[in-house]
Design a protein around this motif. Structure first.
Motif, mmCIF file in Angstrom:
data_model
loop_
_atom_site.group_PDB
_atom_site.id
_atom_site.type_symbol
_atom_site.label_atom_id
_atom_site.label_comp_id
_atom_site.label_asym_id
_atom_site.label_seq_id
_atom_site.Cartn_x
_atom_site.Cartn_y
_atom_site.Cartn_z
ATOM 1 N N LEU A 11 -0.227 -8.355 8.931
ATOM 2 C CA LEU A 11 0.647 -7.189 8.897
ATOM 3 C C LEU A 11 0.846 -6.682 7.468
ATOM 4 N N LEU A 12 0.893 -7.604 6.514
ATOM 5 C CA LEU A 12 1.097 -7.204 5.118
ATOM 6 C C LEU A 12 -0.120 -6.498 4.512
ATOM 7 N N TYR A 13 -1.260 -6.537 5.185
ATOM 8 C CA TYR A 13 -2.424 -5.787 4.710
ATOM 9 C C TYR A 13 -2.251 -4.289 4.922
ATOM 10 N N CYS A 14 -1.322 -3.913 5.787
ATOM 11 C CA CYS A 14 -1.032 -2.488 6.014
ATOM 12 C C CYS A 14 -0.176 -1.999 4.857
ATOM 13 N N THR A 15 -0.674 -1.025 4.121
ATOM 14 C CA THR A 15 0.027 -0.593 2.906
ATOM 15 C C THR A 15 1.414 -0.030 3.198
ATOM 16 N N ASP A 16 1.590 0.613 4.358
ATOM 17 C CA ASP A 16 2.920 1.156 4.666
ATOM 18 C C ASP A 16 3.926 0.034 4.925
ATOM 19 N N VAL A 17 3.498 -1.014 5.608
ATOM 20 C CA VAL A 17 4.369 -2.164 5.861
ATOM 21 C C VAL A 17 4.663 -2.881 4.548
ATOM 22 N N PHE A 18 3.626 -3.079 3.746
ATOM 23 C CA PHE A 18 3.796 -3.753 2.455
ATOM 24 C C PHE A 18 4.783 -2.989 1.577
ATOM 25 N N ALA A 19 4.648 -1.665 1.524
ATOM 26 C CA ALA A 19 5.552 -0.841 0.709
ATOM 27 C C ALA A 19 6.985 -0.962 1.219
ATOM 28 N N ASP A 20 7.180 -0.875 2.529
ATOM 29 C CA ASP A 20 8.533 -0.971 3.092
ATOM 30 C C ASP A 20 9.178 -2.315 2.772
ATOM 31 N N ILE A 21 8.452 -3.392 3.030
ATOM 32 C CA ILE A 21 9.002 -4.732 2.784
ATOM 33 C C ILE A 21 9.287 -4.931 1.295
ATOM 34 N N SER A 22 8.385 -4.487 0.439
ATOM 35 C CA SER A 22 8.575 -4.644 -1.005
ATOM 36 C C SER A 22 9.752 -3.827 -1.501
ATOM 37 N N ASN A 23 9.876 -2.595 -1.027
ATOM 38 C CA ASN A 23 10.991 -1.750 -1.454
ATOM 39 C C ASN A 23 12.334 -2.351 -1.058
ATOM 40 N N GLY A 29 15.950 -1.345 -1.418
ATOM 41 C CA GLY A 29 15.739 -0.241 -0.496
ATOM 42 C C GLY A 29 15.301 1.060 -1.134
ATOM 43 N N GLU A 30 15.349 1.134 -2.455
ATOM 44 C CA GLU A 30 14.889 2.357 -3.131
ATOM 45 C C GLU A 30 13.371 2.467 -2.979
ATOM 46 N N GLU A 31 12.897 3.625 -2.601
ATOM 47 C CA GLU A 31 11.463 3.806 -2.341
ATOM 48 C C GLU A 31 10.691 4.028 -3.635
ATOM 49 N N LEU A 32 10.361 2.924 -4.290
ATOM 50 C CA LEU A 32 9.605 2.991 -5.540
ATOM 51 C C LEU A 32 8.110 2.795 -5.303
ATOM 52 N N LEU A 33 7.763 2.034 -4.277
ATOM 53 C CA LEU A 33 6.355 1.844 -3.918
ATOM 54 C C LEU A 33 6.022 2.744 -2.741
ATOM 55 N N HIS A 34 4.881 3.415 -2.827
ATOM 56 C CA HIS A 34 4.433 4.301 -1.761
ATOM 57 C C HIS A 34 3.068 3.813 -1.268
ATOM 58 N N GLU A 39 -3.302 -0.513 -3.223
ATOM 59 C CA GLU A 39 -4.709 -0.820 -2.961
ATOM 60 C C GLU A 39 -4.847 -2.324 -2.743
ATOM 61 N N GLN A 40 -5.497 -2.694 -1.655
ATOM 62 C CA GLN A 40 -5.735 -4.112 -1.397
ATOM 63 C C GLN A 40 -6.659 -4.681 -2.460
ATOM 64 N N MET A 41 -6.400 -5.928 -2.819
ATOM 65 C CA MET A 41 -7.240 -6.637 -3.781
ATOM 66 C C MET A 41 -7.830 -7.867 -3.107
ATOM 67 N N ARG A 62 -2.715 -9.750 -1.719
ATOM 68 C CA ARG A 62 -2.667 -9.187 -3.084
ATOM 69 C C ARG A 62 -2.777 -7.686 -2.969
ATOM 70 N N MET A 63 -1.863 -6.977 -3.600
ATOM 71 C CA MET A 63 -1.884 -5.516 -3.621
ATOM 72 C C MET A 63 -1.714 -5.046 -5.056
ATOM 73 N N LYS A 64 -2.416 -3.985 -5.362
ATOM 74 C CA LYS A 64 -2.310 -3.368 -6.677
ATOM 75 C C LYS A 64 -1.615 -2.022 -6.498
#
Length: 124
Positions: A11-23, A29-34, A39-41, A62-64
């Motif tokens: 699930l964390l390979y999905c960039t939208d999920v990764f961004a939400d969880i990281s933010n 909760g501030e949307e700093l990652l979009h 990009e997957q590494m 790993r995400m960049k």
């Protein structure tokens, strides 16, 4: 047999999920990652120790984060279904591998430019 943490890892390979969880977890909760900036590494990191032995670390995710053509940050996430007292030490090894890889890439770019890496005072 599928590992217990495999569904969350996938699930964390999905960039939208990764961004939400990281933010939520990193930025209150501030949307700093979009998602479009992520990009997957590769999850395998290889390095040579001081004795010349080659080691491999396999990370879960790993995400960049990129802004235009600039790498802003590299995020590593390890999923774990149980408690492990050695996980902080393993994470330190993963961080070392990531930094070592970045230094080798930087040195390679400097060499391609014909510059002497020993005369460069630091990583810019």
């Amino acid at each position: 047999m599928m590992g217990k943490d495999l569904p969350s890892k996938n699930l964390l390979y999905c960039t939208d999920v990764f961004a939400d969880i990281s933010n939520v977890n990193l930025f209150e909760g501030e949307e700093l990652l979009h998602p479009e900036e992520l990009e997957q590494m590769p999850t395998e990191v290889t390095y040579k120790d001081n004795y010349g032995m080659i080691h491999h670390h396999y990370l879960d995710t790993r995400m960049k984060a990129k802004d235009y053509q600039t790498d802003i940050a590299i995020f590593c996430v390890e999923n774990q279904s149980g408690i492990s007292n050695i996980m902080p030490v393993r994470d330190m090894g993963y961080l070392y591998s990531n930094y070592n890889e970045q230094i080798r890439n930087w040195q390679g770019r400097i060499r391609k430019q014909g510059r002497d890496i020993n005369r460069i005072s630091g990583i810019l």
